[in-house]
Design an enzyme around this catalytic site. Sequence first.
Site, PDB file in Angstrom:
ATOM      1  N   LYS A  39       0.816  -1.219   0.000  1.00  0.00           N
ATOM      2  CA  LYS A  39       0.000   0.000   0.000  1.00  0.00           C
ATOM      3  C   LYS A  39       0.853   1.274   0.000  1.00  0.00           C
ATOM      4  O   LYS A  39       0.319   2.362  -0.214  1.00  0.00           O
ATOM      5  CB  LYS A  39      -0.933   0.005   1.218  1.00  0.00           C
ATOM      6  CG  LYS A  39      -1.996  -1.090   1.174  1.00  0.00           C
ATOM      7  CD  LYS A  39      -2.888  -1.029   2.403  1.00  0.00           C
ATOM      8  CE  LYS A  39      -3.934  -2.141   2.381  1.00  0.00           C
ATOM      9  NZ  LYS A  39      -4.790  -2.116   3.601  1.00  0.00           N
TER      10      LYS A  39
ATOM     11  N   ARG B 282       4.010   3.910  -1.270  1.00  0.00           N
ATOM     12  CA  ARG B 282       4.345   4.458  -2.590  1.00  0.00           C
ATOM     13  C   ARG B 282       5.262   3.521  -3.366  1.00  0.00           C
ATOM     14  O   ARG B 282       5.043   3.252  -4.544  1.00  0.00           O
ATOM     15  CB  ARG B 282       5.000   5.833  -2.437  1.00  0.00           C
ATOM     16  CG  ARG B 282       4.051   6.904  -1.901  1.00  0.00           C
ATOM     17  CD  ARG B 282       4.769   8.227  -1.749  1.00  0.00           C
ATOM     18  NE  ARG B 282       3.892   9.270  -1.236  1.00  0.00           N
ATOM     19  CZ  ARG B 282       4.266  10.509  -0.973  1.00  0.00           C
ATOM     20  NH1 ARG B 282       5.534  10.858  -1.185  1.00  0.00           N
ATOM     21  NH2 ARG B 282       3.425  11.395  -0.502  1.00  0.00           N
TER      22      ARG B 282
ATOM     23  N   ASN C 116      19.849   0.180  -2.026  1.00  0.00           N
ATOM     24  CA  ASN C 116      19.236   0.926  -3.123  1.00  0.00           C
ATOM     25  C   ASN C 116      19.051   0.001  -4.319  1.00  0.00           C
ATOM     26  O   ASN C 116      19.983  -0.716  -4.691  1.00  0.00           O
ATOM     27  CB  ASN C 116      20.124   2.116  -3.508  1.00  0.00           C
ATOM     28  CG  ASN C 116      19.364   3.193  -4.239  1.00  0.00           C
ATOM     29  OD1 ASN C 116      18.650   2.917  -5.194  1.00  0.00           O
ATOM     30  ND2 ASN C 116      19.516   4.433  -3.797  1.00  0.00           N
TER      31      ASN C 116
ATOM     32  N   HIS D  81      16.565  13.133   1.032  1.00  0.00           N
ATOM     33  CA  HIS D  81      15.336  12.369   0.847  1.00  0.00           C
ATOM     34  C   HIS D  81      14.141  13.219   1.256  1.00  0.00           C
ATOM     35  O   HIS D  81      14.294  14.322   1.789  1.00  0.00           O
ATOM     36  CB  HIS D  81      15.368  11.083   1.687  1.00  0.00           C
ATOM     37  CG  HIS D  81      16.219  10.000   1.110  1.00  0.00           C
ATOM     38  ND1 HIS D  81      17.597   9.996   1.225  1.00  0.00           N
ATOM     39  CD2 HIS D  81      15.898   8.887   0.397  1.00  0.00           C
ATOM     40  CE1 HIS D  81      18.082   8.927   0.618  1.00  0.00           C
ATOM     41  NE2 HIS D  81      17.076   8.244   0.104  1.00  0.00           N
TER      42      HIS D  81
ATOM     43  N   LYS E  38      11.144  10.025   4.988  1.00  0.00           N
ATOM     44  CA  LYS E  38      12.230   9.089   5.273  1.00  0.00           C
ATOM     45  C   LYS E  38      12.423   9.006   6.782  1.00  0.00           C
ATOM     46  O   LYS E  38      12.702  10.020   7.430  1.00  0.00           O
ATOM     47  CB  LYS E  38      13.511   9.568   4.596  1.00  0.00           C
ATOM     48  CG  LYS E  38      14.714   8.656   4.771  1.00  0.00           C
ATOM     49  CD  LYS E  38      14.625   7.443   3.888  1.00  0.00           C
ATOM     50  CE  LYS E  38      15.930   6.677   3.850  1.00  0.00           C
ATOM     51  NZ  LYS E  38      15.817   5.413   3.107  1.00  0.00           N
TER      52      LYS E  38
ATOM     53  N   GLY F 207      20.415   4.237   4.066  1.00  0.00           N
ATOM     54  CA  GLY F 207      21.207   3.027   3.890  1.00  0.00           C
ATOM     55  C   GLY F 207      22.196   3.159   2.744  1.00  0.00           C
ATOM     56  O   GLY F 207      23.308   2.612   2.803  1.00  0.00           O
TER      57      GLY F 207
END
Length: 243
Positions: free
Chosen positions: A10, A12, A105, A133, A137, A143
């Site tokens: 659910k 993004r 990533n 970000h 975030k 990370g």
Amino acid sequence: MIKVLVNGAKGRMGQEAVKAIEADAQLTLVGGSDRDDDLAGVIAELKPDVVVDLTAAACGFNNTKTIIESGARPVVGTSGFIAEDVAKLQALASEKQIGGVVAPNFSIGAVLMMKFAAEAAKYLPNAEVIEAHSPQKQESPSGTAIRTAELIGEARTQAGVACSDHEIIDGARGGEVAGVKLHSIRLPGVIADQTVVFGAEGENLSIVHSTRSREAFMPGICLACKRVMTLEHLVYGLEYVMD
């Protein structure tokens, strides 16, 4: 066909992953789950080959552990993992002989940015990382920034120039990983950007990666869903399944 469950469907990123998996001829989406679902129960019911976890840093480790213990292969884009977490998950995956991918990533460009930074660090040991970000975030630094600093630290062949860390305001010089300073920006309108700045006598080198859409992460996620089926251990980083 590789059967895939998206955990965090659910969100993004999860919504984009659902669309990407549905559009991939080698993958079939068997379902989606979210924070209020019993992940182990959903896996037992739907029997996916792969579970893509795109949830939150606070539950990433436990979710990955649950996926492995349930007999599915984790492909994890949730950040916030520390080295000790990764080592524990790698030991569990090896014990179960289950492949897994935990990636700071999933953007191909971001992975190349980290590789290029590690290469530059062999010749330019002085480096700092600036990452940006969205306000959503949950953790700082990202990370990706942590992994970039680790790679720079591993690649250095000489010590950098000593710099003053005297701060008039606490935190002005940022955090530090492997001797590399990290700086985090959180602003509306940003998805994920990172700049690695190298300094040497009389010159600077900047390696910049900018994410303009969450679609940038989807080729990496789909690739990991396929390549994880060939693994019997867990790897940390998309680069291990790219080549």
